[in-house]
Design an enzyme around this catalytic site. Structure first.
Site, PDB file in Angstrom:
ATOM      1  N   GLU A  23      -6.195   8.456   2.287  1.00  0.00           N
ATOM      2  CA  GLU A  23      -6.916   6.907   1.942  1.00  0.00           C
ATOM      3  C   GLU A  23      -7.433   6.568   3.183  1.00  0.00           C
ATOM      4  O   GLU A  23      -8.726   5.873   3.130  1.00  0.00           O
ATOM      5  CB  GLU A  23      -5.747   5.911   1.712  1.00  0.00           C
ATOM      6  CG  GLU A  23      -5.130   6.019   0.162  1.00  0.00           C
ATOM      7  CD  GLU A  23      -4.075   5.018  -0.163  1.00  0.00           C
ATOM      8  OE1 GLU A  23      -3.809   4.419   0.790  1.00  0.00           O
ATOM      9  OE2 GLU A  23      -4.157   4.656  -1.406  1.00  0.00           O
TER      10      GLU A  23
ATOM     11  N   ASP B 292      -7.959  -3.851   3.017  1.00  0.00           N
ATOM     12  CA  ASP B 292      -7.087  -2.775   2.553  1.00  0.00           C
ATOM     13  C   ASP B 292      -7.041  -1.818   3.343  1.00  0.00           C
ATOM     14  O   ASP B 292      -6.098  -1.162   3.490  1.00  0.00           O
ATOM     15  CB  ASP B 292      -7.658  -2.567   0.952  1.00  0.00           C
ATOM     16  CG  ASP B 292      -6.225  -2.151   0.164  1.00  0.00           C
ATOM     17  OD1 ASP B 292      -5.148  -2.060   0.513  1.00  0.00           O
ATOM     18  OD2 ASP B 292      -6.437  -1.530  -0.996  1.00  0.00           O
TER      19      ASP B 292
ATOM     20  N   GLU C 257       1.300  -8.437  -3.721  1.00  0.00           N
ATOM     21  CA  GLU C 257      -0.080  -7.760  -4.217  1.00  0.00           C
ATOM     22  C   GLU C 257      -0.595  -9.041  -4.839  1.00  0.00           C
ATOM     23  O   GLU C 257      -2.050  -9.118  -4.805  1.00  0.00           O
ATOM     24  CB  GLU C 257       0.580  -6.965  -5.300  1.00  0.00           C
ATOM     25  CG  GLU C 257       1.193  -5.633  -5.139  1.00  0.00           C
ATOM     26  CD  GLU C 257       0.140  -4.740  -4.187  1.00  0.00           C
ATOM     27  OE1 GLU C 257      -1.189  -5.017  -4.499  1.00  0.00           O
ATOM     28  OE2 GLU C 257       0.584  -3.905  -3.457  1.00  0.00           O
TER      29      GLU C 257
END
Length: 211
Positions: free
Chosen positions: A78, A38, A200
């Site tokens: 992030e 990720d 996803e």
């Protein structure tokens, strides 16, 4: 089409990987795999969001859309978070081998950055990506969950109510844009929404060790 969207949305937000976090059975090696992959994905996601901002600057006369998007980016930060978590979990980021599912998702984002992609399509994709994480990790915080204490921070990051409100704001923007869109753009937005959900699910599969 609605049945397919509903099924895919459920698959994306109630994936076995998420359910394993919720019931406390998650294999931490799977979590570490997700963390490293990720991080790589986010490095492509940030430029994608920047491209959405550029489109918003041209389509939103009052600047409200830009304010919403920037507010979310500022609060998440992030890349710094992933680096910090990777250090905590001893996940090396510099030599991460990018999984095929991740490569495909990043390529999908690259295509969405093209200037000819309509703002309504791009903002729909952006909302969908964020909403999947919000609903997934919020599920791990609900009453009755047995989420391991060391994963609570991750779940809180995307599952908190503040992020939920942010996602609802993005949805309102997307809905407003789609209400004014042509039938061609509506079709493209719907297809893009489904592709986000498929990516996803594939990303969760990869993290869970199913792909």
């Amino acid at each position: 089409m609605w049945a397919k969207k509903h099924l895919l949305y459920t698959e994306a937000t109630r994936h076995p990987f998420i359910l394993s976090i919720r019931d406390g059975s998650v294999d931490l090696s799977s979590f570490k795999r997700w963390l490293g992959q990720d991080y790589v994905f986010v490095r492509e996601f940030v430029p994608f969001v920047a491209s959405v901002l550029i489109k918003a600057s041209k389509k939103s006369d009052d600047g409200n859309d830009m304010e919403v998007i920037l507010g979310g980016l500022a609060s998440l930060n992030e890349i710094a978070w992933f680096k910090s978590e990777a250090s905590k979990w001893d996940v090396p980021l510099s030599n991460t081998v990018v999984h095929k599912a991740n490569q495909n998702y990043r390529r999908f984002l690259e295509n969405l950055m093209l200037p000819e992609v309509d703002y309504a399509v791009a903002i729909t994709a952006f909302w969908a990506i964020e909403a999947v994480y919000q609903e997934s990790f919020a599920h791990c915080l609900e009453d009755g969950s047995k989420t391991p204490s060391e994963l609570q921070d991750t779940c809180q990051r995307w599952g908190n109510e503040g992020f939920g409100e942010y996602c609802r704001s993005l949805q309102k923007i997307a809905n407003r844009c789609l209400e004014k869109a042509s039938s061609d753009v509506l079709t493209k937005a719907e297809v893009t929404f489904l592709r986000v959900l498929e990516h996803e699910v594939e990303f969760w599969n990869m993290s869970h060790g199913c792909a």
